[in-house]
Scaffold this motif. Structure first.
Motif, PDB file in Angstrom:
ATOM      1  N   GLN A   1      51.957  31.674  47.247  1.00 30.29           N
ATOM      2  CA  GLN A   1      50.593  31.316  46.859  1.00 30.29           C
ATOM      3  C   GLN A   1      50.033  32.262  45.801  1.00 30.29           C
ATOM      4  N   LYS A   2      50.252  33.561  45.965  1.00 30.15           N
ATOM      5  CA  LYS A   2      49.781  34.534  44.983  1.00 30.15           C
ATOM      6  C   LYS A   2      50.926  34.795  44.006  1.00 30.15           C
ATOM      7  N   ILE A   3      50.785  34.273  42.801  1.00 34.48           N
ATOM      8  CA  ILE A   3      51.890  34.250  41.841  1.00 34.48           C
ATOM      9  C   ILE A   3      51.522  35.078  40.615  1.00 34.48           C
ATOM     10  N   ALA A   4      52.406  36.029  40.275  1.00 34.34           N
ATOM     11  CA  ALA A   4      52.275  36.779  39.025  1.00 34.34           C
ATOM     12  C   ALA A   4      53.187  36.122  37.990  1.00 34.34           C
ATOM     13  N   VAL A   5      52.685  35.968  36.770  1.00 31.96           N
ATOM     14  CA  VAL A   5      53.452  35.329  35.708  1.00 31.96           C
ATOM     15  C   VAL A   5      53.487  36.253  34.500  1.00 31.96           C
ATOM     16  N   VAL A   6      54.703  36.526  34.006  1.00 29.07           N
ATOM     17  CA  VAL A   6      54.876  37.246  32.744  1.00 29.07           C
ATOM     18  C   VAL A   6      55.330  36.226  31.711  1.00 29.07           C
TER      19      VAL A   6
ATOM     20  N   THR B   1      48.122  34.895  38.382  1.00 23.58           N
ATOM     21  CA  THR B   1      47.670  35.993  37.524  1.00 23.58           C
ATOM     22  C   THR B   1      48.663  36.150  36.379  1.00 23.58           C
ATOM     23  N   LEU B   2      48.178  35.990  35.162  1.00 21.22           N
ATOM     24  CA  LEU B   2      49.041  36.094  33.985  1.00 21.22           C
ATOM     25  C   LEU B   2      49.069  37.529  33.472  1.00 21.22           C
ATOM     26  N   PHE B   3      50.289  38.038  33.256  1.00 24.88           N
ATOM     27  CA  PHE B   3      50.500  39.314  32.579  1.00 24.88           C
ATOM     28  C   PHE B   3      51.063  38.980  31.200  1.00 24.88           C
ATOM     29  N   PRO B   4      50.205  38.827  30.189  1.00 23.32           N
ATOM     30  CA  PRO B   4      50.659  38.316  28.892  1.00 23.32           C
ATOM     31  C   PRO B   4      51.607  39.281  28.186  1.00 23.32           C
ATOM     32  N   ALA B   5      52.658  38.713  27.611  1.00 29.25           N
ATOM     33  CA  ALA B   5      53.639  39.511  26.877  1.00 29.25           C
ATOM     34  C   ALA B   5      54.320  38.631  25.855  1.00 29.25           C
ATOM     35  N   SER B   6      54.630  39.213  24.726  1.00 24.12           N
ATOM     36  CA  SER B   6      55.402  38.504  23.711  1.00 24.12           C
ATOM     37  C   SER B   6      56.841  38.372  24.193  1.00 24.12           C
ATOM     38  N   VAL B   7      57.452  37.208  23.940  1.00 22.00           N
ATOM     39  CA  VAL B   7      58.818  36.964  24.417  1.00 22.00           C
ATOM     40  C   VAL B   7      59.824  36.935  23.273  1.00 22.00           C
ATOM     41  N   GLN B   8      59.403  37.340  22.078  1.00 18.66           N
ATOM     42  CA  GLN B   8      60.340  37.478  20.965  1.00 18.66           C
ATOM     43  C   GLN B   8      59.732  38.436  19.948  1.00 18.66           C
ATOM     44  N   GLY B   9      60.591  38.998  19.110  1.00 23.90           N
ATOM     45  CA  GLY B   9      60.132  39.958  18.126  1.00 23.90           C
ATOM     46  C   GLY B   9      60.464  41.385  18.519  1.00 23.90           C
ATOM     47  N   GLU B  10      60.136  42.309  17.659  1.00 27.82           N
ATOM     48  CA  GLU B  10      60.507  43.713  17.852  1.00 27.82           C
ATOM     49  C   GLU B  10      59.815  44.341  19.057  1.00 27.82           C
ATOM     50  N   ASN B  11      58.605  43.900  19.356  1.00 31.60           N
ATOM     51  CA  ASN B  11      57.836  44.514  20.451  1.00 31.60           C
ATOM     52  C   ASN B  11      58.012  43.779  21.777  1.00 31.60           C
ATOM     53  N   ALA B  12      58.899  42.782  21.808  1.00 30.37           N
ATOM     54  CA  ALA B  12      59.029  41.969  23.014  1.00 30.37           C
ATOM     55  C   ALA B  12      59.585  42.769  24.186  1.00 30.37           C
TER      56      ALA B  12
ATOM     57  N   GLY C   1      52.585  44.308  41.299  1.00 32.02           N
ATOM     58  CA  GLY C   1      52.666  45.038  42.569  1.00 32.02           C
ATOM     59  C   GLY C   1      53.096  44.171  43.736  1.00 32.02           C
ATOM     60  N   LYS C   2      53.175  44.804  44.895  1.00 32.57           N
ATOM     61  CA  LYS C   2      53.653  44.138  46.111  1.00 32.57           C
ATOM     62  C   LYS C   2      52.663  43.126  46.685  1.00 32.57           C
ATOM     63  N   HIS C   3      51.415  43.142  46.205  1.00 34.89           N
ATOM     64  CA  HIS C   3      50.437  42.217  46.779  1.00 34.89           C
ATOM     65  C   HIS C   3      50.636  40.782  46.291  1.00 34.89           C
ATOM     66  N   PHE C   4      51.562  40.572  45.353  1.00 38.07           N
ATOM     67  CA  PHE C   4      51.925  39.218  44.943  1.00 38.07           C
ATOM     68  C   PHE C   4      53.084  38.716  45.789  1.00 38.07           C
ATOM     69  N   ASP C   5      53.160  37.391  45.921  1.00 36.25           N
ATOM     70  CA  ASP C   5      54.269  36.794  46.670  1.00 36.25           C
ATOM     71  C   ASP C   5      55.532  36.713  45.834  1.00 36.25           C
ATOM     72  N   VAL C   6      55.374  36.482  44.536  1.00 37.83           N
ATOM     73  CA  VAL C   6      56.534  36.289  43.670  1.00 37.83           C
ATOM     74  C   VAL C   6      56.113  36.554  42.224  1.00 37.83           C
ATOM     75  N   LEU C   7      57.086  36.998  41.415  1.00 37.54           N
ATOM     76  CA  LEU C   7      56.874  37.165  39.976  1.00 37.54           C
ATOM     77  C   LEU C   7      57.673  36.090  39.259  1.00 37.54           C
ATOM     78  N   VAL C   8      57.012  35.399  38.338  1.00 34.74           N
ATOM     79  CA  VAL C   8      57.657  34.349  37.549  1.00 34.74           C
ATOM     80  C   VAL C   8      57.708  34.799  36.095  1.00 34.74           C
ATOM     81  N   ILE C   9      58.898  34.782  35.517  1.00 33.61           N
ATOM     82  CA  ILE C   9      59.083  35.087  34.091  1.00 33.61           C
ATOM     83  C   ILE C   9      59.539  33.811  33.416  1.00 33.61           C
ATOM     84  N   ILE C  10      58.736  33.307  32.494  1.00 37.61           N
ATOM     85  CA  ILE C  10      59.046  32.012  31.894  1.00 37.61           C
ATOM     86  C   ILE C  10      58.954  32.078  30.378  1.00 37.61           C
ATOM     87  N   ARG C  11      59.752  31.235  29.752  1.00 38.48           N
ATOM     88  CA  ARG C  11      59.721  31.042  28.301  1.00 38.48           C
ATOM     89  C   ARG C  11      60.197  29.631  28.019  1.00 38.48           C
ATOM     90  N   GLY C  12      59.582  28.994  27.051  1.00 38.19           N
ATOM     91  CA  GLY C  12      59.986  27.642  26.696  1.00 38.19           C
ATOM     92  C   GLY C  12      61.346  27.609  26.038  1.00 38.19           C
TER      93      GLY C  12
END
Length: 406
Positions: free
Chosen positions: A147-152, A179-190, A202-213
């Motif tokens: 239910q509590k989902i972190a997304v990068v 909760t979105l943790f915004p990050a670039s997914v390409q380029g030098e600073n990715a 942190g541990k208070h989330f149920d799961v971390l999701v890392i997605i890219r199209g």
């Protein structure tokens, strides 16, 4: 004699003539240390041994050649021509009197770079396995309800929008805190950006999701970074990845708790995970209801059996008590009759005794009584010459006592 000398221009022209005399192209392998792409592409090429630069040269891809290469390799070339990439290219050595030595690049072997990247990928996997990070996520447990989902992800990425749409439009009405943790997914600073944002979860989330199209294979190269993979492995909660549509998985996919093909597939997995838990709850409720109903019926039957048994035993008890009462009544009646018969017999005996003891009875039998002054006398009371009355049946006679006869 004055020693002969050359001007710098003369020397450079001589070098140019010597270089021009080479007259052919070479295939070389080098690392791009720096690149600037405008109308033309300007590269700084180096060769390293143990991270030490042992050779350096300028490279140039003229605009017409660059456009031709981009037309031939529209997906791979932009990803190959970047700092840090090892390339195999066909060059012509050129020397200019002012600008010095430069390598004019006329062709780039994309397959070489891809092969180098695959070799680097295999080396990174081996290193992660040796350090114990490759399978570290598998020691975690996925919560039964997510239910509590972190997304990068990149906030503007289509993949993030697909993920959110899939969650929000679910037919079961599940609600999520994302909760979105915004990050670039390409380029030098990715890479540093992804590592930083993954580390913030942190541990208070149920799961971390890392997605890219979706994208070309080289577009996903950032997810083959050892630093990104290590950050995923050390994440305190399970990590789900949905990176592109490629058949080959990235190192991030291999390190994560679970890898899925697309952001939409990750959202669908989360929904199905929750649906499975809800189904188990409903199945458990049904089993509890069936068990409770069975227990109620069982207890009802038992109570009914007890009720019938109690009624039967009560009737039996009443019947026994009734029979006992009848026996007691019969016994009392018999006892009473016997007592009355015995009492009647005794009464008769007493009556007979009293009747026989009655002086009148004796008088009727011919006996008589002696009295003096209305007091009855015994034989021992009699004295000679005593004046007495003799009472018999309907007869009283006065008499005088004579002498005793011995």
């Amino acid at each position: 004699m004055q020693e002969k000398f050359f001007t710098l221009l003369q020397l450079n022209k001589s070098i140019r003539n010597l270089v021009a005399g080479i007259g052919r192209e070479f295939w070389i392998v080098a690392e791009i240390a720096h690149i600037q792409v405008q109308e033309h592409a300007y590269l700084e090429l180096v060769q390293k041994e143990n991270e030490r630069i042992v050779a350096k040269a300028r490279g140039i891809i003229w605009g017409n050649v660059l456009q031709q290469l981009l037309a031939e390799q529209p997906e791979t070339l932009p990803m190959i021509l970047k700092a840090g990439a090892n390339i195999r290219c066909r060059v012509v050595v050129n020397f200019h009197e002012v600008h010095g030595l430069a390598l004019h690049i006329n062709a780039v072997d994309a397959f070489y770079t891809l092969g180098e990247m695959e070799q680097q990928r295999l080396r990174t996997l081996a290193k992660l396995e040796q350090s114990g990070l490759l399978y570290l996520q598998q020691n975690l447990s996925l919560p039964p309800v997510l239910q509590k989902i972190a997304v990068v992800s990149s906030e503007t990425a289509a993949g993030f929008g697909d993920f959110m749409n899939q969650l929000d439009a679910n037919p079961w009405g599940y609600r999520f805190v994302v909760t979105l943790f915004p990050a670039s997914v390409q380029g030098e600073n990715a890479v540093p950006g992804l590592v930083e944002q993954i580390g913030r979860v942190g541990k208070h989330f149920d799961v971390l999701v890392i997605i890219r199209g979706g994208g070309a294979r080289l577009d996903l190269e950032v997810f083959n970074s050892e630093a990104v993979a290590a950050a995923i492995a050390r994440c305190p909660i399970p990590v789900l990845t949905g990176i592109g549509h490629q058949r080959d998985s990235t190192i991030a996919d291999r390190t994560a708790y679970l890898s899925l093909k697309t952001p939409t597939a990750v959202a669908e997995f989360i929904l199905q995970n929750n649906l499975q838990f809800e189904s188990k709850i409903f199945d458990l409720m049904r089993k509890i209801a069936l068990y409770g109903s069975g227990k109620i019926n069982e207890q009802h039957a038992l109570l009914n059996e007890w009720r019938l048994g109690l009624i039967r035993k009560t009737h039996e008890k009443i019947s026994r008590e009734h029979m006992q009462q009848q026996r007691l009544q019969m016994g009392v009646k018999s006892f009473t009759k016997e007592k009355m018969r015995s009492a009647r017999h005794r009464l008769e005996v007493f009556e007979q005794f009293f009747r026989f003891s009655n002086p009148k009875y004796l008088l009727e039998k011919g006996y008589f009584l002696i009295r003096q002054h209305h007091h009855y006398l015994k034989a021992s009371d009699l004295q000679p010459d005593m004046q007495v009355e003799i009472e018999g049946d309907r007869l009283i006679v006065e008499a005088k006592i004579g002498n005793k006869i011995n």
